[in-house]
Write a protein that holds these residues in place. Structure first.
Motif, short mmCIF file in Angstrom:
data_model
loop_
_atom_site.label_atom_id
_atom_site.label_comp_id
_atom_site.label_asym_id
_atom_site.label_seq_id
_atom_site.Cartn_x
_atom_site.Cartn_y
_atom_site.Cartn_z
N ILE A 1 -10.72 -0.89 -5.70
CA ILE A 1 -10.81 0.44 -5.09
C ILE A 1 -11.35 1.47 -6.09
O ILE A 1 -12.14 2.33 -5.74
N THR A 2 -10.91 1.36 -7.34
CA THR A 2 -11.33 2.36 -8.33
C THR A 2 -12.68 2.00 -8.94
O THR A 2 -13.25 2.81 -9.67
N GLY A 3 -13.20 0.79 -8.67
CA GLY A 3 -14.48 0.38 -9.25
C GLY A 3 -14.35 -0.13 -10.68
O GLY A 3 -15.34 -0.45 -11.33
N LYS B 1 3.88 1.55 -1.13
CA LYS B 1 4.52 1.66 -2.44
C LYS B 1 3.60 2.37 -3.44
O LYS B 1 4.02 3.27 -4.16
N LEU B 2 2.34 1.94 -3.47
CA LEU B 2 1.40 2.52 -4.43
C LEU B 2 1.02 3.95 -4.03
O LEU B 2 0.98 4.85 -4.87
N THR C 1 3.72 6.45 -4.71
CA THR C 1 3.81 6.66 -6.16
C THR C 1 2.74 7.63 -6.64
O THR C 1 3.01 8.55 -7.41
N GLU C 2 1.49 7.39 -6.20
CA GLU C 2 0.39 8.25 -6.64
C GLU C 2 0.59 9.69 -6.14
O GLU C 2 0.36 10.64 -6.87
N LYS D 1 -6.80 -5.53 -6.08
CA LYS D 1 -7.25 -4.55 -5.11
C LYS D 1 -7.38 -3.15 -5.74
O LYS D 1 -8.30 -2.39 -5.43
N ILE D 2 -6.47 -2.83 -6.67
CA ILE D 2 -6.48 -1.51 -7.32
C ILE D 2 -7.71 -1.37 -8.21
O ILE D 2 -8.34 -0.32 -8.26
N GLY E 1 -8.41 5.07 -0.76
CA GLY E 1 -8.84 3.68 -0.66
C GLY E 1 -7.79 2.77 -0.04
O GLY E 1 -8.08 1.66 0.38
N LEU E 2 -6.55 3.25 0.01
CA LEU E 2 -5.45 2.40 0.46
C LEU E 2 -4.99 2.70 1.89
O LEU E 2 -4.54 1.81 2.60
N ALA F 1 -13.33 7.38 -6.40
CA ALA F 1 -12.97 7.03 -7.77
C ALA F 1 -14.20 6.76 -8.63
O ALA F 1 -14.24 7.14 -9.80
N LEU G 1 -7.91 11.38 -9.34
CA LEU G 1 -8.01 9.92 -9.25
C LEU G 1 -6.90 9.33 -8.39
O LEU G 1 -7.12 8.40 -7.62
N GLY G 2 -5.71 9.91 -8.52
CA GLY G 2 -4.59 9.43 -7.70
C GLY G 2 -4.93 9.52 -6.22
O GLY G 2 -4.70 8.58 -5.45
N PHE H 1 3.93 -4.14 -10.44
CA PHE H 1 3.45 -2.87 -9.90
C PHE H 1 2.57 -2.20 -10.94
O PHE H 1 2.87 -2.21 -12.12
N LEU H 2 1.44 -1.64 -10.47
CA LEU H 2 0.52 -0.93 -11.37
C LEU H 2 0.02 0.31 -10.65
O LEU H 2 -0.37 0.22 -9.48
N ASP H 3 0.05 1.46 -11.32
CA ASP H 3 -0.51 2.66 -10.69
C ASP H 3 -1.63 3.23 -11.55
O ASP H 3 -2.03 2.62 -12.54
N SER H 4 -2.14 4.41 -11.18
CA SER H 4 -3.31 4.94 -11.89
C SER H 4 -2.99 5.31 -13.34
O SER H 4 -3.87 5.28 -14.19
N LEU I 1 -7.48 6.95 -5.13
CA LEU I 1 -6.84 5.65 -4.94
C LEU I 1 -6.11 5.62 -3.59
O LEU I 1 -6.20 4.66 -2.83
N GLU J 1 0.84 -1.21 0.00
CA GLU J 1 0.00 0.00 0.00
C GLU J 1 0.87 1.26 0.00
O GLU J 1 0.59 2.22 -0.71
#
Lengths: 174, 113
Positions: free
Chosen positions: B92-94, A40-41, A44-45, B88-89, A140-141, A99, A133-134, B54-57, A137, A38
């Motif tokens: 969260i974003t739907g 990490k993401l 990043t965002e 999970k990503i 949510g984390l 989101a 949006l970032g 790893f994946l981001d928006s 997200l 979490e």
């Protein structure tokens, strides 16, 4: 005082640098794997957002990241130097917009939703996600997110805190 | 770790196998790949994300852009993913509403039948 502080030029490539540092610091702090993903993401965002905001209004200003490892929590603050509240989308309750609202995932009309509609519009470059949006997200984390005006009224600070459970806190200090 | 991309044809679909990190830095590579495929007439895509670390928006944005492109040609874009941290990503974003997500390439191809 932050455990680790980082300032970097507002360039996309450095977002990864910030992610690697946050990962290393969270690992050293003994954060459990799930929370580390979490972190990490979220970092990043927050950094990608700060880079975009700085590039619009303060391209020569750095992005500032502070990582704070406390006994029962882990906090990351990411500050930009752009226009305050840029890329912060407010929700109906005054908090951050979720989101599903930003992405228009709850259609109100009988028309097919955007993702099911065949469209002739081929001009979209595919990267145009709605601003905010970032942060949606991140919300949510992260256990606790606070978005405030930056010091001296410049920019925005996104503060993200993970509260570590008793087990994790004990593991950290054993 | 960088982004790796390979494509192959299977049952009238193009399977795009993605590995590594999809972030603001590497996402343009994936975007170009999807645009090239659609321009070349591949409208039914399966994006295999099992190797994604790893994946981001930004990455999500590229996938949504790809979906819009194939929909313009009445095509489809299906995802293959079983990794909880990636799923999970989407939750969260739907975006689980928007993308069909399958547990294997075989499932994704079978679902199209």
């Amino acid at each position: 005082m932050p455990t680790v502080e980082l300032r970097f030029a507002a360039l996309d490539g450095h977002v990864r640098t910030a992610r690697m540092i946050a990962t290393a610091v969270s690992r050293r702090a003994g954060i459990p794997v799930g929370a580390a993903d979490e972190i990490k993401l979220a970092v990043t965002e927050a950094c990608a957002r700060a880079v975009r905001v700085n590039r619009k209004h303060a391209p020569t200003s750095p992005v500032h990241v502070a990582l704070i490892d406390a006994p029962d929590s882990f906090t990351i603050k990411v500050a930009d130097c752009g226009r305050t509240w840029d890329e912060v989308a407010a929700g109906p309750d005054g908090g951050l917009a979720p989101a599903s609202t930003l992405l228009d995932l709850e259609p109100t009309s009988d028309d097919p939703p955007w993702w099911a509609a065949a469209t002739d519009d081929d001009s979209d470059d595919g990267g145009g996600f709605p601003p905010g949006l970032g942060l949606a997200l991140i919300e949510g984390l992260v256990d606790e997110v606070e978005v405030t005006r930056g010091p001296d009224g410049v920019g925005t600070v996104v503060a993200m805190t993970w509260h570590l459970g008793l087990d994790a806190a004990l593991a950290k200090h054993s | 770790m960088d982004l790796s991309l390979t494509t192959r044809q299977e049952d009238n679909h193009t399977v795009v196998v993605v590995g590594g990190e999809i972030d603001v830095y590497t996402a343009p590579k994936l975007r170009e790949q999807l645009i090239d495929l659609v321009s070349a007439g591949s409208y039914h895509l399966v994006v295999d994300m099992e190797g994604v670390e790893f994946l981001d928006s930004t990455g999500l944005g590229v996938l949504v852009g790809g979906l819009k492109r194939v929909r313009a040609h009445e095509g489809s874009l299906r995802l293959v993913c079983t990794q909880e941290r990636i799923l999970k990503i989407f939750r969260i974003t739907g975006l689980t509403k928007v993308f069909p997500i399958h547990s294997s390439v075989e499932d994704a191809l079978a679902a199209h039948e």
